[in-house]
Design a protein around this motif. Structure first.
Motif, PDB file in Angstrom:
ATOM      1  N   LEU A  70     -12.565   8.750  -5.593  1.00  0.00           N
ATOM      2  CA  LEU A  70     -13.946   8.752  -5.109  1.00  0.00           C
ATOM      3  C   LEU A  70     -14.145   9.980  -4.236  1.00  0.00           C
ATOM      4  O   LEU A  70     -13.204  10.512  -3.663  1.00  0.00           O
ATOM      5  CB  LEU A  70     -14.216   7.506  -4.266  1.00  0.00           C
ATOM      6  CG  LEU A  70     -14.312   6.178  -4.995  1.00  0.00           C
ATOM      7  CD1 LEU A  70     -14.505   5.057  -3.981  1.00  0.00           C
ATOM      8  CD2 LEU A  70     -15.466   6.188  -5.994  1.00  0.00           C
ATOM      9  N   LYS A  71     -15.383  10.373  -4.124  1.00  0.00           N
ATOM     10  CA  LYS A  71     -15.681  11.511  -3.267  1.00  0.00           C
ATOM     11  C   LYS A  71     -15.291  11.160  -1.817  1.00  0.00           C
ATOM     12  O   LYS A  71     -14.758  11.981  -1.091  1.00  0.00           O
ATOM     13  CB  LYS A  71     -17.167  11.815  -3.343  1.00  0.00           C
ATOM     14  CG  LYS A  71     -17.565  13.039  -2.584  1.00  0.00           C
ATOM     15  CD  LYS A  71     -18.404  13.956  -3.449  1.00  0.00           C
ATOM     16  CE  LYS A  71     -18.492  15.335  -2.797  1.00  0.00           C
ATOM     17  NZ  LYS A  71     -18.597  16.377  -3.771  1.00  0.00           N
ATOM     18  N   ARG A  72     -15.568   9.952  -1.412  1.00  0.00           N
ATOM     19  CA  ARG A  72     -15.231   9.506  -0.060  1.00  0.00           C
ATOM     20  C   ARG A  72     -15.119   7.989  -0.108  1.00  0.00           C
ATOM     21  O   ARG A  72     -15.968   7.332  -0.681  1.00  0.00           O
ATOM     22  CB  ARG A  72     -16.350   9.931   0.893  1.00  0.00           C
ATOM     23  CG  ARG A  72     -15.923  10.139   2.302  1.00  0.00           C
ATOM     24  CD  ARG A  72     -16.855  11.056   3.075  1.00  0.00           C
ATOM     25  NE  ARG A  72     -18.204  10.544   3.173  1.00  0.00           N
ATOM     26  CZ  ARG A  72     -19.291  11.255   2.875  1.00  0.00           C
ATOM     27  NH1 ARG A  72     -19.162  12.500   2.471  1.00  0.00           N
ATOM     28  NH2 ARG A  72     -20.477  10.735   2.993  1.00  0.00           N
ATOM     29  N   GLN A  73     -14.074   7.456   0.482  1.00  0.00           N
ATOM     30  CA  GLN A  73     -13.914   5.985   0.461  1.00  0.00           C
ATOM     31  C   GLN A  73     -14.626   5.317   1.631  1.00  0.00           C
ATOM     32  O   GLN A  73     -14.827   4.110   1.633  1.00  0.00           O
ATOM     33  CB  GLN A  73     -12.428   5.611   0.491  1.00  0.00           C
ATOM     34  CG  GLN A  73     -11.692   5.990  -0.792  1.00  0.00           C
ATOM     35  CD  GLN A  73     -10.266   5.471  -0.814  1.00  0.00           C
ATOM     36  OE1 GLN A  73      -9.843   4.718   0.056  1.00  0.00           O
ATOM     37  NE2 GLN A  73      -9.520   5.868  -1.830  1.00  0.00           N
ATOM     38  N   CYS A  74     -15.013   6.110   2.648  1.00  0.00           N
ATOM     39  CA  CYS A  74     -15.528   5.492   3.866  1.00  0.00           C
ATOM     40  C   CYS A  74     -17.046   5.335   3.868  1.00  0.00           C
ATOM     41  O   CYS A  74     -17.641   5.205   4.923  1.00  0.00           O
ATOM     42  CB  CYS A  74     -15.039   6.264   5.085  1.00  0.00           C
ATOM     43  SG  CYS A  74     -15.422   8.011   5.032  1.00  0.00           S
ATOM     44  N   ASP A  75     -17.677   5.407   2.704  1.00  0.00           N
ATOM     45  CA  ASP A  75     -19.107   5.128   2.634  1.00  0.00           C
ATOM     46  C   ASP A  75     -19.362   4.086   1.563  1.00  0.00           C
ATOM     47  O   ASP A  75     -18.867   4.218   0.444  1.00  0.00           O
ATOM     48  CB  ASP A  75     -19.888   6.402   2.317  1.00  0.00           C
ATOM     49  CG  ASP A  75     -20.227   7.176   3.574  1.00  0.00           C
ATOM     50  OD1 ASP A  75     -20.765   6.557   4.510  1.00  0.00           O
ATOM     51  OD2 ASP A  75     -19.934   8.383   3.626  1.00  0.00           O
ATOM     52  N   PRO A  76     -20.148   3.058   1.909  1.00  0.00           N
ATOM     53  CA  PRO A  76     -20.338   1.959   0.954  1.00  0.00           C
ATOM     54  C   PRO A  76     -20.957   2.411  -0.363  1.00  0.00           C
ATOM     55  O   PRO A  76     -20.650   1.862  -1.414  1.00  0.00           O
ATOM     56  CB  PRO A  76     -21.247   0.982   1.700  1.00  0.00           C
ATOM     57  CG  PRO A  76     -21.740   1.690   2.922  1.00  0.00           C
ATOM     58  CD  PRO A  76     -20.813   2.811   3.200  1.00  0.00           C
ATOM     59  N   GLU A  77     -21.820   3.446  -0.307  1.00  0.00           N
ATOM     60  CA  GLU A  77     -22.466   3.873  -1.561  1.00  0.00           C
ATOM     61  C   GLU A  77     -21.440   4.380  -2.568  1.00  0.00           C
ATOM     62  O   GLU A  77     -21.565   4.146  -3.767  1.00  0.00           O
ATOM     63  CB  GLU A  77     -23.497   4.973  -1.289  1.00  0.00           C
ATOM     64  CG  GLU A  77     -24.754   4.491  -0.600  1.00  0.00           C
ATOM     65  CD  GLU A  77     -24.618   4.445   0.920  1.00  0.00           C
ATOM     66  OE1 GLU A  77     -23.474   4.564   1.422  1.00  0.00           O
ATOM     67  OE2 GLU A  77     -25.644   4.278   1.604  1.00  0.00           O
TER      68      GLU A  77
END
Lengths: 702, 227
Positions: free
Chosen positions: B68-75
């Protein structure tokens, strides 16, 4: 929270198009040949495939391999580093070792419209070849007794052996091109009356220009084109002992060297400018000097007197003045510098022009050339096309071949009532020079010249001067290619975390941060080493050519597949650099699978082998894996460093899996005292012992 | 940036042992930059786990991978729905935040940490990262010339240097520069040596309640974590 509802597009890499740029060599080639591709194939020892690429872009590669003036080499960016790639010699190697003379060209006639080709020089032959390939009945009409035009009557045999030309002519005949020699066309109307629907006029430029000085008509004065034609058609004109050739172009050099070969003791070339302005191929000039030909620069004849069967020639010395419209400095006579010299023969080779019969009814332009639309090659007469020297004035064989090919395409358009589409460059061109910091990091590798006959031997007869490379020489020369324009790109900008790994690992300092903080990898500087591709933690960087991207994985796949098919586990898998290492012989026996149980995955530089690839090799069940690179012979200094980094990373996970670290080895040429072949033998023994030990252990346990 | 280190392969293998279908999930931001859990590391770990399994012949896991681009954002985690349909566990190569974000987002899915989240730091050179910030929530870098004594001094003292400095190096590690010497030298350069003469009272750690929350808007999120 349903703001984002798109899934990541899958297999984006597989669908990514070829983004490689057109390299300068290809751009400079009149035929636009895929030079980078075939040089790359030669460097891997894949000669047949190289020939295939060559044949796709060139109807008569064997001819070009002898006589091309190599505009590609002038454009080659390697010359900014050391010297350009010997492209023509490598093509010669590919056509000879690839077996070009055995290639069969076949064509079926699928159209009814007959096309007449007036003239059988390179343009005419190429046009016939491509028309016939497109299915048209084509007829070549040639005034002389043999086909070839200037290839036959202009270029001396020591530069182009006649059997090479004969093979191409035979191929055309076999394809079904109708050939009518000894047929001088005087009227195009007659051809239309005979049922030809289109005519390609390619009559060359055989008429020598006159010097315009007194005594030019004296016996003993002959023009260059006529002289070469006579010699090439088998006559042996008697020239006497002392010959002067006037001019500085290729015809002048050809005439002088031909005269030497006819036994003339003293041949002088009189040229009114200096060597720097000489339009002749510098290599030919050099060879002429080696053969003992004297070149007098800044000299021009002003008067010729015939005295006692000899020529008394008055010459004047020149100096260079203001630049003329061609950009070269105009020579001006030095007052009072006249001198006289006696010659037996004077050959005037100061240029040629076409001689188009008035009855052709085509509009003429400057220097008696035929006027055409350069993109369609159409003349003012409907159905009449023209190309080659007749249109451009004396030019090169390759330009003529390109004109012939274009004519064939346009004639096809015309006969099929299609609007000719302008030729659009499908790909972006590579532009710009290499930066000094890039050049500094490229390893200098000396250009390998093909062998040639010694000057004292070759000046005696018409034997071909340039010989063919040996296998090893050719591969070593081909691997010097910088493969301009196939570099890497950040294909997936969305994945790029701008971590700057590429900027830090690039041996050539190519990637940079632009003012907006985006990482850029300029294509004109990238050397396609692949180190950043393997090191990018986001896998955002790929090589621009799809083949290069897939190569390691695909080759590994082949190895696994063949192991599955033969129902044996490979004992050892080796990633081996395909540039040179095998071709040049060091590990060549591996290549031919001489060692049982050793499977080779060829890679284009071991810098492209990623840590995951090494693990995949172990996953096949291999007991040992090695990586064999060119070491000190590699095009760049730090390949081994990166290979060792990845090996260390893999070894770290091998241990907990229960695989001894020594199961993974690196061999590099020239970095160890030992011969890599011997080292490899030891490795094979070691791995066999490890396997035996584990088998015994397994038996004991059970 | 958050810096982490991938866990040893043995530990990862032990963690996944009870599960069959494992999704190795990378993170495209900090974990990519610090070489711990970007797409390349995901696929390397994938290969390593497969090889380990093939060699040992133990429980048959099946592995899949995604980054994922970033795991720390719910979107971003929303994008996971399809990927987790036939998965028994997520092995996250995100930092500790990523792992928790997944746990919050997917209540029924076990999630395992594939990396040890180490510190907040910067790149020293390719492949080398140094800690630079302790996230103390009370930044004093103004007084210390942009050099943090809390992270860079072994003892984390606010009024240095201590007596353990020798030739500008720390007594705890003779290869490491003393942070307070660095601070002194830089203050001298900036002609702010007067800042060395001041006394800084000890920080009161007890005043910082955890977990902390930052709100840049007013009255939008209420509930836990606001002290």
């Amino acid at each position: 929270m349903n703001m984002v509802n798109k899934s990541y597009p899958e297999n984006r890499l597989e669908n990514a198009p070829d983004h490689s740029l057109v390299p300068p060599c290809q751009d400079a080639c009149p035929l636009h040949m895929d030079i980078r591709e075939y040089i790359g194939l030669v460097s891997q020892g894949r000669i047949m495939e190289a020939l295939q690429v060559i044949r796709t872009g060139n109807p008569f590669p064997s001819i070009c391999a002898y006589v091309c003036t190599r505009p590609c080499e002038d454009a080659c960016r390697r010359s900014q580093v050391d010297k350009p790639i010997a492209i023509r010699s490598l093509k010669r190697f590919a056509v000879e070792f690839g077996g070009d003379r055995m290639v069969r060209a076949e064509a079926e006639t699928t159209h009814e419209e007959k096309v007449a080709i007036v003239g059988s020089g390179p343009a005419g032959l190429a046009c016939a070849y491509y028309l016939k390939k497109s299915g048209y009945p084509a007829t070549i009409l040639e005034a002389h007794s043999d086909l070839g035009g200037m290839l036959r009557v202009g270029i001396p045999q020591y530069r182009l052996p006649r059997e090479v030309l004969d093979i191409e002519v035979q191929r055309l005949t076999r394809m079904g091109v109708e050939i009518r020699t000894n047929t001088r066309v005087v009227s195009l109307d007659l051809l239309f009356e005979l049922g030809y629907k289109a005519i390609f006029v390619t009559i060359g430029a055989h008429q020598s220009l006159r010097m315009g000085i007194e005594g030019e008509e004296s016996p003993g004065v002959i023009d260059g084109a006529t002289f070469l034609r006579e010699v090439n058609l088998g006559l042996k004109p008697s020239l006497g002992r002392k010959v002067a050739v006037v001019g500085g172009g290729n015809v002048a050099i050809d005439a002088a060297r031909t005269a030497t070969r006819l036994g003339v003791k003293k041949v002088s070339i009189l040229y009114r400018r200096t060597r720097a302005e000489m339009p002749a191929d510098p290599k030919e000039v050099e060879q002429a000097l080696e053969e003992g030909i004297d070149i007098k620069y800044l000299v021009t004849p002003t008067e010729i007197k015939s005295e006692n069967k000899r020529l008394n020639v008055t010459c004047v010395k020149m100096k260079l003045g203001e630049p003329d419209e061609s950009g070269r400095q105009r020579p001006v006579p030095v007052k009072g510098s006249e001198f006289r010299e006696e010659f037996d023969t004077l050959i005037a080779a100061i240029g040629q022009a076409p001689q188009t019969p008035d009855d052709f009814g085509v509009r003429m332009g400057r220097g008696s050339t035929i006027q055409v639309d350069p993109s369609t090659l159409t003349t003012n007469r409907v159905g009449v096309f023209a190309g080659g020297d007749a249109v451009t004035g004396p030019a090169t064989v390759t330009e003529a071949l390109a004109a012939g090919r274009l004519a064939a395409l346009r004639i096809d358009d015309y006969l099929q009532h299609r609007y000719p589409l302008p030729v659009k460059e499908a790909k972006e061109k590579l532009s710009g020079d290499l930066l000094p910091e890039t050049i500094e990091m490229i390893r200098k590798i000396e250009r390998v010249e093909p062998p040639s006959l010694a000057s004292e031997v070759r000046a005696k007869d018409f034997e071909t001067i340039e010989l063919v490379y040996g296998w090893e020489q050719a591969i070593n020369e081909a691997r010097r290619c910088l493969r301009c324009g196939v570099g890497v790109e950040i294909l997936f900008q969305d994945k790029c975390a701008t971590c700057l790994t590429c900027l830090r690992v690039c041996p050539y300092h190519v990637p940079y941060l632009d003012a907006s903080g985006t990482i850029r990898i300029p294509a004109d500087q990238c050397q396609a080493c692949g180190i950043c591709v393997a090191e990018c933690p986001a896998k955002a960087i790929v090589l621009r050519k799809p083949f290069d991207r897939r190569q390691v994985t695909e080759e590994l796949g082949h190895t696994i597949k063949s192991a599955v098919e033969s129902k044996t586990k490979p004992l050892i898998i080796g990633f081996c650099c395909q540039y040179g290492l095998f071709g040049t012989g060091t590990l060549a026996r591996l290549w031919r699978s001489a060692k049982a149980g050793v499977s080779i995955v060829p890679v284009l530089c071991v810098a492209k082998v990623e840590a995951a690839h090494i693990l995949s090799a172990f996953e096949t069940g291999a007991e040992g894996v090695f990586i064999a690179g060119c070491g000190e012979q590699c095009a760049r200094e730090n390949t081994t460093y990166w290979v060792q980094q990845r090996v260390a990373k893999v070894r770290k996970v091998l241990e907990p899996i229960g695989l001894e670290p020594e199961r993974l080895q690196v061999f590099a040429l020239g970095t160890t005292a030992e011969d890599p072949a011997e080292e490899l033998d030891k490795f094979v023994e070691q791995i066999s012992a490890l396997r035996l030990a584990s088998v015994i252990k397994g038996e004991v346990e059970s | 940036m958050i810096v982490a280190e991938q866990k040893p392969l043995e530990e990862i293998r032990r963690m996944i042992a009870p599960y069959g279908r494992v999704l190795i999930l990378g993170c495209g931001t900090c974990m990519t930059v610090c070489d711990a859990g970007g797409e390349r590391e995901v696929s390397f770990l994938h290969n390593a786990l497969q090889l380990a399994q093939a060699r040992s012949g133990d429980v048959a896991h099946t592995f899949s991978e995604h980054t994922l681009k970033r795991q720390c954002d719910p979107e971003f985690l929303e994008l996971l729905t399809e990927k987790t349909a036939d998965v028994d566990v997520i092995l996250s190569l995100g930092c500790g935040i990523g792992v928790q974000a997944i746990a919050e987002r997917l209540p029924d899915m076990p999630v395992l940490p594939g990396v040890n989240t180490s510190f907040m730091g910067m790149t020293k050179e390719s492949g080398v990262w140094d800690e630079r910030c302790a996230a103390c929530g009370d930044c004093r870098l103004e007084d210390t010339a942009g050099i943090c004594p809390i992270t860079r001094c072994t003892k984390g003292i606010l009024n240095g240097p201590c007596a353990g400095v020798k030739n500008g190096k720390c007594e705890a590690n003779k290869d490491m520069d003393c942070a307070w010497i660095l601070i002194y030298q830089r203050l001298e350069r900036l002609q702010q040596l007067d800042k060395m003469r001041r006394y800084y009272p000890p920080r009161n750690y007890r005043t910082i309640p955890r977990p902390r929350r930052i709100m840049s808007k007013v009255d939008t999120v209420v509930g836990e974590g606001d002290g």
